[in-house]
Design a protein around this motif. Structure first.
Motif, PDB file in Angstrom:
ATOM      1  N   ARG A  30       0.827  -1.205   0.000  1.00  0.00           N
ATOM      2  CA  ARG A  30       0.000   0.000   0.000  1.00  0.00           C
ATOM      3  C   ARG A  30       0.863   1.258   0.000  1.00  0.00           C
ATOM      4  NH1 ARG A  30      -3.261  -2.801   4.684  1.00  0.00           N
ATOM      5  NH2 ARG A  30      -4.952  -3.701   3.486  1.00  0.00           N
ATOM      6  N   LEU A  31       0.277   2.356  -0.479  1.00  0.00           N
ATOM      7  CA  LEU A  31       0.838   3.703  -0.360  1.00  0.00           C
ATOM      8  C   LEU A  31      -0.270   4.612   0.141  1.00  0.00           C
ATOM      9  CD1 LEU A  31       2.870   4.104  -3.676  1.00  0.00           C
ATOM     10  CD2 LEU A  31       3.778   3.731  -1.382  1.00  0.00           C
ATOM     11  N   GLY A  32       0.103   5.671   0.900  1.00  0.00           N
ATOM     12  CA  GLY A  32      -0.929   6.557   1.401  1.00  0.00           C
ATOM     13  C   GLY A  32      -0.389   7.852   1.967  1.00  0.00           C
ATOM     14  N   PHE A  33      -1.288   8.602   2.605  1.00  0.00           N
ATOM     15  CA  PHE A  33      -0.953   9.872   3.230  1.00  0.00           C
ATOM     16  C   PHE A  33      -1.719   9.986   4.540  1.00  0.00           C
ATOM     17  CE2 PHE A  33      -4.659  10.562   0.634  1.00  0.00           C
ATOM     18  CZ  PHE A  33      -5.473  11.375   1.418  1.00  0.00           C
ATOM     19  N   PHE A  34      -1.278  10.911   5.405  1.00  0.00           N
ATOM     20  CA  PHE A  34      -1.917  11.035   6.716  1.00  0.00           C
ATOM     21  C   PHE A  34      -1.643  12.397   7.337  1.00  0.00           C
ATOM     22  CE2 PHE A  34       2.244   9.158   7.292  1.00  0.00           C
ATOM     23  CZ  PHE A  34       2.787   9.865   8.353  1.00  0.00           C
ATOM     24  N   LEU A  35      -2.425  12.715   8.364  1.00  0.00           N
ATOM     25  CA  LEU A  35      -2.191  13.852   9.248  1.00  0.00           C
ATOM     26  C   LEU A  35      -1.654  13.299  10.551  1.00  0.00           C
ATOM     27  CD1 LEU A  35      -5.406  16.003   8.737  1.00  0.00           C
ATOM     28  CD2 LEU A  35      -3.105  16.538   7.964  1.00  0.00           C
ATOM     29  N   ALA A  36      -0.715  14.014  11.167  1.00  0.00           N
ATOM     30  CA  ALA A  36      -0.107  13.553  12.410  1.00  0.00           C
ATOM     31  C   ALA A  36      -0.115  14.672  13.443  1.00  0.00           C
ATOM     32  CB  ALA A  36       1.330  13.091  12.162  1.00  0.00           C
ATOM     33  N   ILE A  47       1.935  16.691   8.173  1.00  0.00           N
ATOM     34  CA  ILE A  47       1.369  15.837   7.130  1.00  0.00           C
ATOM     35  C   ILE A  47       2.460  14.869   6.688  1.00  0.00           C
ATOM     36  CG2 ILE A  47      -0.349  17.486   6.324  1.00  0.00           C
ATOM     37  CD1 ILE A  47       1.545  18.211   4.053  1.00  0.00           C
ATOM     38  N   GLY A  48       2.038  13.709   6.193  1.00  0.00           N
ATOM     39  CA  GLY A  48       3.043  12.734   5.818  1.00  0.00           C
ATOM     40  C   GLY A  48       2.577  11.753   4.770  1.00  0.00           C
ATOM     41  N   GLY A  49       3.537  10.951   4.336  1.00  0.00           N
ATOM     42  CA  GLY A  49       3.295   9.875   3.395  1.00  0.00           C
ATOM     43  C   GLY A  49       3.750   8.566   4.006  1.00  0.00           C
ATOM     44  N   ILE A  50       3.102   7.474   3.613  1.00  0.00           N
ATOM     45  CA  ILE A  50       3.393   6.159   4.189  1.00  0.00           C
ATOM     46  C   ILE A  50       3.359   5.105   3.086  1.00  0.00           C
ATOM     47  CG2 ILE A  50       0.963   5.737   4.755  1.00  0.00           C
ATOM     48  CD1 ILE A  50       1.944   4.269   7.295  1.00  0.00           C
ATOM     49  N   GLY A  51       4.164   4.089   3.244  1.00  0.00           N
ATOM     50  CA  GLY A  51       4.151   2.931   2.367  1.00  0.00           C
ATOM     51  C   GLY A  51       4.114   1.668   3.211  1.00  0.00           C
ATOM     52  N   PHE A  65       7.301   9.384   5.995  1.00  0.00           N
ATOM     53  CA  PHE A  65       7.939  10.697   5.961  1.00  0.00           C
ATOM     54  C   PHE A  65       6.918  11.695   6.490  1.00  0.00           C
ATOM     55  CE2 PHE A  65       8.936  14.733   3.862  1.00  0.00           C
ATOM     56  CZ  PHE A  65      10.255  14.880   4.264  1.00  0.00           C
ATOM     57  N   VAL A  66       7.286  12.479   7.519  1.00  0.00           N
ATOM     58  CA  VAL A  66       6.370  13.443   8.131  1.00  0.00           C
ATOM     59  C   VAL A  66       7.031  14.812   8.155  1.00  0.00           C
ATOM     60  CG1 VAL A  66       4.929  13.989  10.128  1.00  0.00           C
ATOM     61  CG2 VAL A  66       5.545  11.607   9.677  1.00  0.00           C
ATOM     62  N   VAL A 159       2.951  10.229  18.939  1.00  0.00           N
ATOM     63  CA  VAL A 159       2.363  10.730  17.697  1.00  0.00           C
ATOM     64  C   VAL A 159       1.108   9.919  17.399  1.00  0.00           C
ATOM     65  CG1 VAL A 159       2.706  11.114  15.232  1.00  0.00           C
ATOM     66  CG2 VAL A 159       4.623  11.385  16.805  1.00  0.00           C
ATOM     67  N   ILE A 160       0.015  10.624  17.173  1.00  0.00           N
ATOM     68  CA  ILE A 160      -1.238  10.000  16.739  1.00  0.00           C
ATOM     69  C   ILE A 160      -1.470  10.449  15.307  1.00  0.00           C
ATOM     70  CG2 ILE A 160      -3.723   9.864  17.095  1.00  0.00           C
ATOM     71  CD1 ILE A 160      -3.184  10.421  20.062  1.00  0.00           C
ATOM     72  N   SER A 161      -1.740   9.493  14.429  1.00  0.00           N
ATOM     73  CA  SER A 161      -1.930   9.839  13.018  1.00  0.00           C
ATOM     74  C   SER A 161      -3.110   9.083  12.443  1.00  0.00           C
ATOM     75  CB  SER A 161      -0.653   9.527  12.212  1.00  0.00           C
ATOM     76  OG  SER A 161      -0.324   8.174  12.309  1.00  0.00           O
ATOM     77  N   GLY A 162      -3.657   9.626  11.384  1.00  0.00           N
ATOM     78  CA  GLY A 162      -4.752   9.000  10.683  1.00  0.00           C
ATOM     79  C   GLY A 162      -4.789   9.466   9.243  1.00  0.00           C
ATOM     80  N   GLY A 163      -5.183   8.566   8.354  1.00  0.00           N
ATOM     81  CA  GLY A 163      -5.222   8.935   6.942  1.00  0.00           C
ATOM     82  C   GLY A 163      -5.776   7.833   6.084  1.00  0.00           C
ATOM     83  N   LEU A 164      -5.333   7.820   4.841  1.00  0.00           N
ATOM     84  CA  LEU A 164      -5.804   6.839   3.864  1.00  0.00           C
ATOM     85  C   LEU A 164      -4.610   6.129   3.224  1.00  0.00           C
ATOM     86  CD1 LEU A 164      -8.485   8.946   1.967  1.00  0.00           C
ATOM     87  CD2 LEU A 164      -8.907   7.167   3.673  1.00  0.00           C
ATOM     88  N   LYS A 165      -4.760   4.811   3.065  1.00  0.00           N
ATOM     89  CA  LYS A 165      -3.813   4.016   2.293  1.00  0.00           C
ATOM     90  C   LYS A 165      -4.536   3.487   1.069  1.00  0.00           C
ATOM     91  CE  LYS A 165      -1.478   2.299   6.448  1.00  0.00           C
ATOM     92  NZ  LYS A 165      -1.280   1.090   7.286  1.00  0.00           N
TER      93      LYS A 165
END
Length: 169
Positions: A30-36, A47-51, A65-66, A159-165
């Motif tokens: 998966r790849l995605g983005f989130f708020l932290a 804001i960040g990106g996740i894989g 990466f945040v 750190v608490i984060s949430g987003g979409l993958k």
């Protein structure tokens, strides 16, 4: 802060020990983005990106990466960004829920830009991550998620984060 780190560590350990629940679905790339939101030494929103990349049946490698929003502290502007490399272990993967625990490395770069002269200070600090997360596998491609992470090092933080993958084919 130390109480929060102990509580987060015990919660993650408990979740990992409950891992005798068998996975019913395959872990996906998966790849995605989130708020932290970070509290502790950084205490900022970013804001960040996740894989997520599968390496075993229940294990993924998850780079993040945040970038935190810059803060004006009187006569200086302070900015932070961090790179995390975590190993996720999925201990429950059934229906729409995917619970995982993770551990990894944190690299935080901070920069202070002073208003009164052209000097600035910057450095990179290294820390250890421990945390957990949940994915909500609602459809075939979009996966909402949330994580909580404790970073222990020169920049202690929760750190608490949430987003979409997004599932990769």
């Amino acid at each position: 802060m130390k109480k929060l780190l102990v509580i987060a560590s015990l919660t993650c350990l408990t979740l990992m020990l409950a891992g005798n629940v068998q996975a019913q679905q395959a872990v996906k790339n998966r790849l995605g983005f989130f708020l932290a939101a970070a509290s502790g030494d950084i205490d900022e929103v970013g804001i960040g990106g996740i894989g997520e990349f599968k390496v075993a049946n229940k294990v993924t490698i998850s780079p993040q990466f945040v970038v935190y929003f810059p803060e004006d502290r009187g006569n200086a502007d302070v900015s932070f960004f961090e790179v995390n490399v975590n190993a996720n272990y999925y201990f429950y993967n059934k229906d729409i829920f995917e619970f995982y625990g993770f551990g990894g490395l944190n690299f935080t770069r901070w920069n202070i830009d002073y208003d009164y002269n052209r000097d600035n200070d910057s450095d990179v600090e290294v820390g250890l991550n421990l945390g957990g997360g949940i994915n909500f596998e609602l459809g075939k491609s979009v996966v909402p998620f949330s994580e909580i992470r404790a970073t222990i090092g020169d920049f202690d933080q929760i750190v608490i984060s949430g987003g979409l993958k997004f599932n990769l084919r």
